[in-house]
Structure formats: C-alpha cells, structure tokens
Design an enzyme around this catalytic site. Structure first.
Site, PDB file in Angstrom:
ATOM      1  N   CYS A  47       9.525 -29.470  13.689  1.00 36.76           N
ATOM      2  CA  CYS A  47       8.194 -29.345  13.270  1.00 36.76           C
ATOM      3  C   CYS A  47       7.447 -30.666  13.779  1.00 36.76           C
ATOM      4  O   CYS A  47       7.824 -31.742  13.594  1.00 36.76           O
ATOM      5  CB  CYS A  47       8.077 -29.528  11.906  1.00 36.76           C
ATOM      6  SG  CYS A  47       7.169 -30.410  10.846  1.00 36.76           S
ATOM      7  N   GLY A  48       6.131 -30.379  14.482  1.00 40.59           N
ATOM      8  CA  GLY A  48       5.461 -31.597  15.143  1.00 40.59           C
ATOM      9  C   GLY A  48       4.772 -32.644  14.097  1.00 40.59           C
ATOM     10  O   GLY A  48       4.941 -33.680  14.310  1.00 40.59           O
ATOM     11  N   HIS A  49       4.434 -32.026  12.809  1.00 40.14           N
ATOM     12  CA  HIS A  49       3.865 -32.889  11.819  1.00 40.14           C
ATOM     13  C   HIS A  49       5.123 -33.906  11.241  1.00 40.14           C
ATOM     14  O   HIS A  49       4.949 -34.882  10.845  1.00 40.14           O
ATOM     15  CB  HIS A  49       3.310 -32.030  10.797  1.00 40.14           C
ATOM     16  CG  HIS A  49       2.078 -31.544  11.112  1.00 40.14           C
ATOM     17  ND1 HIS A  49       0.810 -32.343  11.518  1.00 40.14           N
ATOM     18  CD2 HIS A  49       1.515 -30.210  11.118  1.00 40.14           C
ATOM     19  CE1 HIS A  49      -0.273 -31.551  12.068  1.00 40.14           C
ATOM     20  NE2 HIS A  49       0.133 -30.228  11.823  1.00 40.14           N
ATOM     21  N   CYS A  50       6.299 -33.214  11.285  1.00 38.43           N
ATOM     22  CA  CYS A  50       7.192 -33.867  10.798  1.00 38.43           C
ATOM     23  C   CYS A  50       7.721 -35.065  11.892  1.00 38.43           C
ATOM     24  O   CYS A  50       8.113 -36.260  11.214  1.00 38.43           O
ATOM     25  CB  CYS A  50       8.549 -33.027  10.616  1.00 38.43           C
ATOM     26  SG  CYS A  50       8.520 -31.765   9.606  1.00 38.43           S
TER      27      CYS A  50
END
Ligand code: NAG
Length: 489
Positions: A47-50
C-alpha cells in the site's frame, strides 16, 4: 545508481533492525493493545500510503519511546484474522488503544502530527474541578460533563476517567471531589451533570454510573432538541444513527422561528428516538430533492431513516404545522408509513440498446425468469459515460436473447433502489447481476471491457444465452468446430 540502491538497501536494513515500531502478531497483539495507551497501524506491504507513512511512523516511534508510548504495526497480509477481527477494511488504518479499547486515530500522518496527537492523548482527559474553577469550567465548551463524587468513591472516579479517555475528543470532562463544588452544583454524589449551551442548559444523571448509562446519557442529551443542521454538525446526527426529521425552510423566511417553535413539542415528545433539525431550504435544495421533496414549496418536512437509507417526505400539499407534523411523526414512529420510492415513468417503449429500468418496474423485472445484468449509474458520472458505448454493445450483442437475459441500466439519481433489492448503491457505476431463478444479487467486480462482461455472463447465466447470432454461423457451426477454425478466430 547502483550505489544509491545499495545504500538504500543498507539503510532499510539498518532502520529495520533499529526500529522502535513493534511488529505485532496475533499472539503479541493483546500485550500492546492492553497498555494504558498505544498506537497501532494496520497495513499492507504493497500500500502506497503505508509506505509514505513509514518513515514518519518510525521517527514518531523513536520520539514517543521516551514518553513510554508504544507504537506498533500489524501486517494485514499475514495477520488476516487479526485485522478482520479489528474491522480493518482499508490501509493504513491507525487506531489508538487504551487498555484494549480502540478509538480511531484522528491526527495527521507526519512525524510532528503523530507525536503531538499521542502526547495529547497521554494527558489526563479529565480536569480536576474545585469550587474556585467550577463556574468557569461549566461554560468552557458547548457540552461539558462533570462528575461529582466523594473523595473515597474511587470506583465512580475510575469509571468516569475510563469513559473520558475514550470520548475525550467529543466532550469536555471534569471531575470534582470538592464538597464546596458539589454543594454549588446542588447534587448528592455520585452524580454526573451535563452543562450545555442550548436547550435546558443542564441534565443530571444521579446515582452510580457505568459505561453504558454514561454513554446513553451523553448521547441523549448532547444533541440539541431542534437545531439548525449544516455540514458542521451533520456528522453528529449521522453518528447518532436515529431517524432524522428535517424542517426545510429558507433561513431568511420571516416565519422561520415561528414554524420551528411550533414543531418543538413534537421533537420533545420523540426525543431519544428521532432527532429533529431545521435546514436552510434555499441552500440545501438538493438535499430536499434527495429526500423526494420537490422545490420550491417551503416549508416542507421529511424524515430520513439513516440506518436503512429510506425517506419519508410529508405530502407537500399539506401545511407544515404542529398538528400535521405531529400526526405524521406518530404514524412514522408506529411504522405506518411506507418509505417513498422515487421513480421515473416506466418507458412506453424500450428503444435503447439496453433496457431502461426504473424503480416502479424494478420488482416486476426482477421477478421475471431471466438473467439480469444491471448498471446503476448517474448521468454526471465520468466512468459511467465512458462505459456507455460498451454497455450498449453488450445490449446489442444479446438483443436476440431478450427472453433469456436482460441487460439494463438504472439511473440511480432519478430512481431509488427499492428496499426489496436488499442493497444500496454507494458509488457509480455499480454493476450487479442476478441469475435467473435466483434471488441473490452479486456484484460485478471485473474490468469494464466487453470481453469481460461476456465472459462473466457466459459463466454465470442460468439460461443458455449463447444462441448463434446469425444464420450463417448456425450453418457453419459444425464445420467450424471440426476444422478447428473456431479456435483460431
Ligand atoms: C461468476 O460470478 C462470480 C461471482 O458470483 C465471479 O466471482 C466469477 O468471476 C464469475 N465468472 C466469470 C468467468 O466471470
């Protein structure tokens, strides 16, 4: 390039070994969650936001370590059961835990934001109140909760503190064991008083308290009897979850106050069961429309069942006064009113490539012994516009098996999905399929290409929808298979 890659790999290894973020598993989770205060991230490695959060999260963990606030994470691709039991349905999800009780993290995803949010969370949620600051504290916010307890009554004090820890973002909490302050409040301890800037100004909860009675008390009395609703306070009403009754009246209407006052006794009668508000009909005419009211006959009245997403507009030819509204709300409360279902007219002829489905015909079409494939769309939705030619082609492709399969579109802005469907539309386009003879709708989650739609239908339709689409193909059928030409095509 290579050096940079190597360095970042080394950096990552170094960071991993020195991390102050604890990696939790199903067996170690409770230890951390049961701490007095902890922050836990639920993430997925892809996950990019993670990934964007990770360096900030690491830094914050190192800083907060000095304050003994544990910062941890759970890899949801590994700990799937743990994450689903925690109700995680997006990444990253951040939760603050206090002795096992989670609340949503509401700070930013930057180092400073995480640090300051967690430090604030570590401060006592309850202020000490004495006779000297009693008057000032009572009026320090729109809603203030003060518990009055004897010095020796540790159990009431603890129950109140634990409750305040969880609801610290929603209300201001004070606790007093000062005899002079208790006398000033005029209560016999233990007692909790809600001081508020609206309605009766004060509510009392007397006797011993527990989590449930406190929550019920706070929820019932912190919502004004009949306030104006706006984007600022909409969330509070949505969270309360009670049916919401709206008086639609222009803010500038000279009779506004009079109309609202006339409805107040009805609101009082149904307090705790139905919330009442008034709303600026000029500003929020679209909201009136979504409740199936027509403009511009104001004032108007409607009830929205927030849980069931149903709506109950009062017939707009009626006057919005105490008698009419009172009778209508009583009928609503007694379950005597059916929800209003908005519908376009049933088309006189179906002359589009796909079947135009409207609410009034919904149940009839669903009951037919056909496979049914429906696009729920909004005219303004860009993805829907993009899908239109493909959806039309799909309709044309199956035009000769209309007795077996219905490819349809449903304008969800002009039609309500009847409750009988058992689902609601929350995004556009939504594509759903119901096999002939089945009553179960399944969501189509594949890509929006003609091939994928066809593949889906061929696999899932109950009826045989693969009729040859012209005579030539029918005649050629046998030789095609034999010669293997079919496979090459
Ligand atoms: C048939 O429908 C199911 C959902 O019920 C879906 O998961 C599956 O992918 C469909 N088959 C094809 C080939 O699309």
């Amino acid at each position: 390039m290579r050096a940079a890659t190597l360095l970042s790999v080394l950096g990552a290894v170094a960071a991993a070994s020195a991390s102050d973020v604890a990696d939790l598993t199903a067996s170690t989770f409770a230890d951390t969650a049961n701490q007095p205060l902890a922050l836990i991230e639920f993430f997925a490695p892809w996950c990019g936001h993670c990934k964007a959060l990770a360096p900030h999260y690491e830094e914050a963990a190192t800083i907060l370590k000095k304050d003994n606030i544990p910062i941890a994470k759970v890899d949801c691709t590994v700990e799937t059961d743990l994450c689903s039991s925690q109700g995680v349905n997006g990444y990253p999800t951040l939760k603050v835990f206090r002795k096992g009780v989670p609340t949503d993290y509401a700070g930013t995803r930057k180092t400073d934001g995480i640090v300051s949010y967690m430090k604030k969370q570590a401060l006592p949620a309850v202020s000490e109140v004495t006779a000297s600051n009693h008057d000032e504290f009572k009026t320090a916010d729109k809603v203030v909760l003060v518990a009055y307890a004897d010095e020796s009554d540790k159990s009431t004090q603890q129950t109140f503190r634990d409750f305040a820890d969880i609801y610290r973002d929603e209300y201001l909490f004070g606790l007093s064991t000062d005899a002079a302050a208790i006398a000033a409040a005029g209560v016999t301890p233990p007692a909790v008083v809600m001081y508020k800037t609206f309605d009766e100004g004060r509510n009392d909860l007397e006797g011993s308290i527990d989590d449930e009675s406190l929550l019920a008390f706070a929820k019932e009395h912190s919502v004004p009897l009949l306030d104006e609703i706006s984007p600022d306070n909409f969330a509070m009403y949505a969270e309360a979850g009670l049916p919401l009754a709206y008086i639609f009246v222009p803010a500038t209407d000279s009779k506004r106050e009079e109309i609202v006052k006339a409805i107040e006794p009805v609101a009082r009668e149904h307090k705790g069961k139905i919330n009442f508000v008034w709303i600026d009909a000029n500003k929020f005419a679209d909201h009136a429309k979504s409740l199936n009211l027509q403009e511009p006959t104001w004032p108007a009245f409607a009830i929205q069942n927030i849980q069931e997403m149903t709506k109950f507009p009062l017939d707009q030819s009626k006057t919005v006064d105490h008698a009419t509204v009172s009778a209508f709300v009583n009928d609503f409360a007694a379950g005597k009113i059916s929800p209003s279902i908005k519908s376009q007219k049933v088309p006189a002829v179906q002359d589009e490539p796909v079947f135009v489905l409207v609410a009034d015909e919904f149940d009839k079409v669903v009951a037919e012994d056909k496979d049914l494939f429906v696009e729920f769309y909004a005219p303004w939705c860009g993805h829907c516009k993009k899908l239109k030619p493909t959806w039309d082609s799909l309709g044309e492709r199956y035009a000769n098996v209309k007795d077996k399969l219905t490819v349809a579109k449903f304008d969800a802005t002009e039609n309500d999905v009847p409750a009988s469907a058992g689902f609601r539309i929350s995004g556009f386009p939504t594509i759903k399929f119901k096999a002939a003879g089945s009553s179960e709708w399944v969501s189509y989650e594949g890509d929006r290409s003609l091939d994928s739609f066809v593949e889906f239908l061929e696999a899932n339709a109950t009826n045989d929808i693969n009729e040859p689409d012209n005579l030539e193909a029918e005649l050629d059928g046998e030789t095609e298979v034999k010669s293997g030409r079919h496979d090459e095509l």
